[in-house]
Design a protein around this motif. Sequence first.
Motif, PDB file in Angstrom:
ATOM      1  N   ASN A   1      -0.839  42.596 -27.363  1.00 21.79           N
ATOM      2  CA  ASN A   1      -0.976  41.758 -28.546  1.00 21.79           C
ATOM      3  C   ASN A   1      -0.218  42.328 -29.736  1.00 21.79           C
ATOM      4  O   ASN A   1      -0.035  43.538 -29.854  1.00 21.79           O
ATOM      5  CB  ASN A   1      -2.455  41.622 -28.932  1.00 21.79           C
TER       6      ASN A   1
ATOM      7  N   TYR B   1      -5.940  35.763 -30.578  1.00 24.43           N
ATOM      8  CA  TYR B   1      -4.932  36.049 -29.556  1.00 24.43           C
ATOM      9  C   TYR B   1      -5.130  35.177 -28.324  1.00 24.43           C
ATOM     10  O   TYR B   1      -6.248  35.033 -27.839  1.00 24.43           O
ATOM     11  CB  TYR B   1      -4.996  37.517 -29.151  1.00 24.43           C
TER      12      TYR B   1
ATOM     13  N   TYR C   1      -0.882  35.040 -34.173  1.00 22.91           N
ATOM     14  CA  TYR C   1      -1.365  35.977 -33.163  1.00 22.91           C
ATOM     15  C   TYR C   1      -0.531  35.797 -31.895  1.00 22.91           C
ATOM     16  O   TYR C   1      -0.516  34.721 -31.300  1.00 22.91           O
ATOM     17  CB  TYR C   1      -2.832  35.715 -32.856  1.00 22.91           C
ATOM     18  N   TYR C   2       0.133  36.867 -31.480  1.00 22.28           N
ATOM     19  CA  TYR C   2       1.023  36.813 -30.317  1.00 22.28           C
ATOM     20  C   TYR C   2       0.429  37.618 -29.158  1.00 22.28           C
ATOM     21  O   TYR C   2      -0.057  38.743 -29.336  1.00 22.28           O
ATOM     22  CB  TYR C   2       2.393  37.382 -30.664  1.00 22.28           C
ATOM     23  N   THR C   3       0.499  37.043 -27.968  1.00 21.18           N
ATOM     24  CA  THR C   3       0.133  37.733 -26.731  1.00 21.18           C
ATOM     25  C   THR C   3       1.314  37.642 -25.771  1.00 21.18           C
ATOM     26  O   THR C   3       1.865  36.558 -25.576  1.00 21.18           O
ATOM     27  CB  THR C   3      -1.109  37.102 -26.085  1.00 21.18           C
TER      28      THR C   3
END
Length: 678
Positions: free
Chosen positions: A458, A406, A441-443
């Motif tokens: 996240n 992330y 992976y997204y933040t």
Amino acid sequence: MVKLVATILTGALLAPVISGAPAAASPQNPPYGFVAVQGSKLTIYGQPIRIKGTNYYPRDGMWASMWTNWNWNAILADTDRMRSLGMNAVRILVPYSHGGWNGANPPETRLQQLESLVNHLGANGIRSCVTLFDWETTYPAAGTQRETEHKSYINAIVGRLKNNPYVFMWDVKNEPDHPSSINGFDDWDMAPTQRDRIVSWLSRMAAHIRTIDPHHPVSVGMRWYNNNKDVIGFVDIVCFHSYWSHITNNTEIPVIKSFMGANPKPILAQEFGWPTNPTPCNRDGVLIWDYNETQQLAMYQQWLQAFANHDIAGCLQWMTYDAKSYTTNPNESFENYFGLWRYDYSLKPAGAHYRDNFQTRFFPGAPPAPLQNFTAQAMDTAVRLTWQNPTGSFDRAVVRMRTDGYPQSLTDGVLVCERPGPPGSWDTFVHTGLMNGAVYYYTAFAVDSSGQPSAPVNALGRPTQPQGGDRCGTVKLLPENAPVMLLRKIVTAVYPADGATYVSEPDRSAGVRVEAVAAGVSVGDTVNVTGKARTRVLSGVNAERTVAEASITRVDVPPVMLPGLRMRGIQVGGGPVAPYLAGARDGFGVNNVGQLVTIVGRVTAVLGTVIFVDDGSGVVDLAGRRGVMVRCPGSSLPVALGDLCAVTGIVEGSVPTGWTDTRRLVRMRDWSDILRLD
């Protein structure tokens, strides 16, 4: 607070003794927006920041009287003055028993004063070092009643502010190595019994603070730099006080650094200063002539140059204001004249030099709340990201992505999207061009108008080809002309004159318009649909997602007559689906254009083949008509004005000329869709 200021340092310095104590762990996973320790630096939001500030007392509220003569208007004005010098930090010395703090049981009035001061300064970009146990010098042994009382005092103050980002550091005690506590010496190795007793107490109090608050850094306000060797093992920030000219001969800071070895920590010059009056000053029978503004400026020039040369984490000068007007009486205490501002609030030359040198930036104020309900939904070579913007200070949402973990900040990873929007609204973005089976992976951050981010949230996405084709709701999120395959959907309406068919998920979770009709296909049939995702634009507004260039194939199974989804009038249409659908005027929740719904209410207007049905939920159009518009199959209406009725139909895209969002419209299929109830 007694500062034993000497004009000349004489005698050899004792060789440093490096403590064998283990290094203290840095604050554990500080919440986003807290000051963090990274090696020899202090950071905020992952970026280094330098401390530049003052030991703060209001001009007419010195020492314990700060709390007993509380003057909020003075504090407000003082904040502006401190900001005018570029200060981003203060040290607040909190008594143990003086000033009405009552030792083990600090009263609510004092706790509220401290919290209000910390919050006000923090909102103005100034964070606080809170020093505990001021004027308390008992240093009790472990397990004693006095130690229990000390822990109770810590519980009250640290417990009150442990979640407050405007505190940048806890300081266990001011000058525990003051000569008055160690037989008159500067170096407490000359008084080993007192040293060991004090170090034991300091380590226990620091440990107790961490049991309550594991996130803020903890330190000790050491007077003599060489004594840091005995506390460096249990502090996060190494503090020293400097009132002597040997700051210029590479003594204080290099010696402190030598104690650290391979484990650097931030160094803070927590006190430094020089008095400017009286001149001369009678100190213990000796007249001193250099307590003046010229010498103060010269000392500040030396200090700030040394702090910059050695790249320390920051400094807090002693102290903000003079406590009295200048005097010609040589017996007046020099302790009253360390201020950067004279008693009449005029700035001394050293104050101007401090303003113009050792530059830093203000701390951010209160961060926005984080995004809510952040999710990542797998799609074919894409991930659908959905969230709700926070209320309050919100300007835009920023989403970043990595493939190996992330992202940790606004600059980490790849920018996926940056989307302005109203506070509290829902938003969606489809991240396309991805590889099926890969992990993304997204933040996501909420960002305010000053560019300050919230705490991160996240979500993990793994694009896949959906089993059984796309869902009706997914069509609302696909890019223009993206391929669509709907399998085993239920027909809810056929409008041959429009060349349109509406289909629904069997669970009624979503419906969509198909720009085609097929021979032999009617309401209740199960069908497969292929085509391309498009947007139906009415009056220049994105009103409805459709499947265009469509082919409809009937599946040979028994018909399923889906009932309308019951909802209130205000829910008809739902919220926007950015960037493809505008949503209903003042709409909220899941967009339901394309679904078969049922509403109940009274007829409030009849206009040819159109009626308005109102359930009291607050739907009013620009002409003042109350209720949801219902498009009927003809003008031979089975209901009249004032009748209570139930209406079933498709939520269809409708945009009057001049609107920038959609009108709430339910389109009936035939006369069986309306039932008079009274």
